[in-house]
Write a protein that holds these residues in place. Structure first.
Motif, short mmCIF file in Angstrom:
data_model
loop_
_atom_site.label_atom_id
_atom_site.label_comp_id
_atom_site.label_asym_id
_atom_site.label_seq_id
_atom_site.Cartn_x
_atom_site.Cartn_y
_atom_site.Cartn_z
N VAL A 173 1.15 -1.00 0.06
CA VAL A 173 -0.06 0.06 0.07
C VAL A 173 0.75 1.42 0.03
N THR A 174 0.46 2.27 -0.69
CA THR A 174 1.34 3.61 -0.60
C THR A 174 0.11 4.47 -0.64
N VAL A 175 0.42 5.49 0.17
CA VAL A 175 -0.58 6.79 0.51
C VAL A 175 0.42 7.89 0.36
N ARG A 176 0.00 8.87 -0.48
CA ARG A 176 0.56 10.11 -0.77
C ARG A 176 -0.35 11.32 -0.72
N PHE A 177 0.33 12.05 0.22
CA PHE A 177 -0.50 13.41 0.82
C PHE A 177 0.01 14.57 0.05
N GLY A 178 -0.78 15.15 -0.79
CA GLY A 178 -0.16 16.46 -1.63
C GLY A 178 -0.19 17.79 -0.91
N ALA A 179 0.50 18.55 -1.45
CA ALA A 179 0.24 20.15 -1.09
C ALA A 179 -1.00 20.69 -0.74
N PRO A 180 -1.27 21.26 0.34
CA PRO A 180 -2.72 21.82 0.70
C PRO A 180 -3.21 22.89 -0.59
N LEU A 181 -4.30 22.83 -0.74
CA LEU A 181 -5.04 23.70 -1.70
C LEU A 181 -5.92 24.54 -0.91
N THR A 182 -6.06 26.10 -1.40
CA THR A 182 -7.11 26.84 -0.85
C THR A 182 -8.01 27.53 -1.67
N PHE A 183 -9.23 27.51 -1.37
CA PHE A 183 -10.14 28.17 -2.36
C PHE A 183 -10.81 29.04 -1.52
N ALA A 184 -11.49 30.25 -2.20
CA ALA A 184 -12.38 31.20 -1.63
C ALA A 184 -13.36 31.45 -2.62
N PRO A 185 -14.46 32.30 -2.57
CA PRO A 185 -15.30 32.57 -3.38
C PRO A 185 -14.74 33.62 -4.21
N ALA A 186 -14.83 33.46 -5.66
CA ALA A 186 -14.39 34.30 -6.71
C ALA A 186 -15.42 35.43 -7.14
N PRO A 187 -14.83 36.77 -7.00
CA PRO A 187 -15.85 37.77 -7.40
C PRO A 187 -16.17 37.77 -8.87
N GLY A 188 -17.28 37.94 -9.21
CA GLY A 188 -17.83 37.73 -10.58
C GLY A 188 -17.89 36.52 -11.18
N VAL A 189 -17.66 35.50 -10.34
CA VAL A 189 -17.94 33.94 -10.81
C VAL A 189 -19.11 33.27 -10.12
N SER A 190 -20.09 32.72 -10.74
CA SER A 190 -21.15 31.93 -10.15
C SER A 190 -20.68 30.90 -9.10
N ALA A 191 -21.47 30.83 -8.13
CA ALA A 191 -20.90 29.65 -7.09
C ALA A 191 -20.70 28.46 -7.61
N GLY A 192 -21.69 27.88 -8.79
CA GLY A 192 -21.65 26.69 -9.59
C GLY A 192 -20.28 26.51 -10.14
N ALA A 193 -19.98 27.67 -10.78
CA ALA A 193 -18.71 27.50 -11.64
C ALA A 193 -17.50 27.38 -10.75
N ALA A 194 -17.54 28.52 -9.91
CA ALA A 194 -16.27 28.33 -8.85
C ALA A 194 -16.25 26.85 -8.27
N ARG A 195 -17.42 26.24 -7.78
CA ARG A 195 -17.21 24.85 -7.08
C ARG A 195 -16.73 24.03 -8.34
N ARG A 196 -16.99 24.13 -9.74
CA ARG A 196 -16.78 23.08 -10.69
C ARG A 196 -15.26 23.37 -10.74
N ALA A 197 -14.53 24.62 -10.76
CA ALA A 197 -13.22 25.08 -10.85
C ALA A 197 -12.33 24.50 -10.09
N ALA A 198 -12.91 24.51 -8.95
CA ALA A 198 -11.93 23.96 -7.81
C ALA A 198 -11.94 22.56 -7.57
N THR A 199 -13.18 22.01 -7.93
CA THR A 199 -13.01 20.42 -8.05
C THR A 199 -12.26 19.88 -9.10
N ASP A 200 -12.09 20.45 -10.19
CA ASP A 200 -11.34 20.01 -11.24
C ASP A 200 -9.81 20.24 -10.98
N GLN A 201 -9.65 21.28 -9.94
CA GLN A 201 -8.13 21.53 -9.71
C GLN A 201 -7.80 20.41 -8.67
N ILE A 202 -8.60 19.92 -8.00
CA ILE A 202 -8.56 19.12 -6.74
C ILE A 202 -8.39 17.58 -7.63
#
Length: 220
Positions: free
Chosen positions: A168-197
């Motif tokens: 078994v191998t377990v790899r923990f990556g560098a932390p990512l942080t997210f915040a509400p993006a001005p001018g971007v819909s909540a749905g679009a922000a969640r989709r972009a953040a999820t894709d990055q994750i």
């Protein structure tokens, strides 16, 4: 109870499987944090809490906590000791209730584990992430640590009852942080953040990618 289970099981797991653990220092030791992992075996949400540097709460199907007999007692004790949170599946508000439970964990300053794919991959590919992970990250302000688990699909393949010996191998990556993006819909922000994750998980796991969501099987 949680400290006792981790104290007993973690050394046994390491002795029996000698896992390779990479990047444990990427997991903050205090404060809320989300561990977002790939999902290739039912063992994943057991292995991660055993090798992480702090307790990690995962959601678990409520029926696991209602099984009878010695096996039921063992499963219930194991899940309780690993800080698993029972959640009803199939109810109309199940998804919303799950997010509320996860937010409560994060608001208490704890670590919460999630598999953004939603269910196990049966072909080894990494499927498109569902946006609940990004909702939790943006709503709580907690950093997201991407996690890759490798080898658990060979230790306990889909359909097998008991785990085998294996690597078994377990790899923990560098932390990512997210915040509400001005001018971007909540749905679009969640989709972009999820894709990055999911991109970060893929970099850690080396899995082939699937463009589609991983749908629940009829049995699930």
């Amino acid at each position: 109870m949680q400290a006792t289970v981790r104290l007993v099981l973690a050394p046994l797991f390491r002795l029996g499987y000698r896992p390779t653990i990479e990047g444990r220092t990427n997991v903050p030791r205090t404060g809320p944090v989300i561990l977002a992992a790939n999902h290739i075996s039912a063992l994943d949400s057991v292995v991660i809490p055993l090798v992480a540097p702090r307790p990690v709460a995962f959601l678990a199907k409520a029926e696991y906590f209602r099984q009878r007999g010695i096996k039921g007692w063992f499963v219930r004790s194991l899940l309780t000791g690993l800080a698993a949170i029972p959640v009803e599946r199939g109810a109309a508000r199940a998804a919303a209730d799950s997010l509320d439970l996860a937010l409560a964990v994060l608001n208490d300053g704890m670590a919460f584990g999630i598999h953004p794919e939603g269910t196990r991959s049966r072909d080894g590919r990494l499927y498109r992430g569902r946006t609940g992970v990004a909702h939790l990250a943006i709503a709580s302000g907690a950093p997201v640590v991407p996690v890759a688990v490798l080898g658990t699909d060979r230790i306990q393949p889909v359909g097998s009852r008991l785990p085998r010996l294996g690597k078994v191998t377990v790899r923990f990556g560098a932390p990512l942080t997210f915040a509400p993006a001005p001018g971007v819909s909540a749905g679009a922000a969640r989709r972009a953040a999820t894709d990055q994750i999911m991109d970060a998980i893929a970099d850690l796991s080396g899995q082939d990618r699937a463009a589609a969501y991983n749908e629940l099987s009829a049995a699930a």
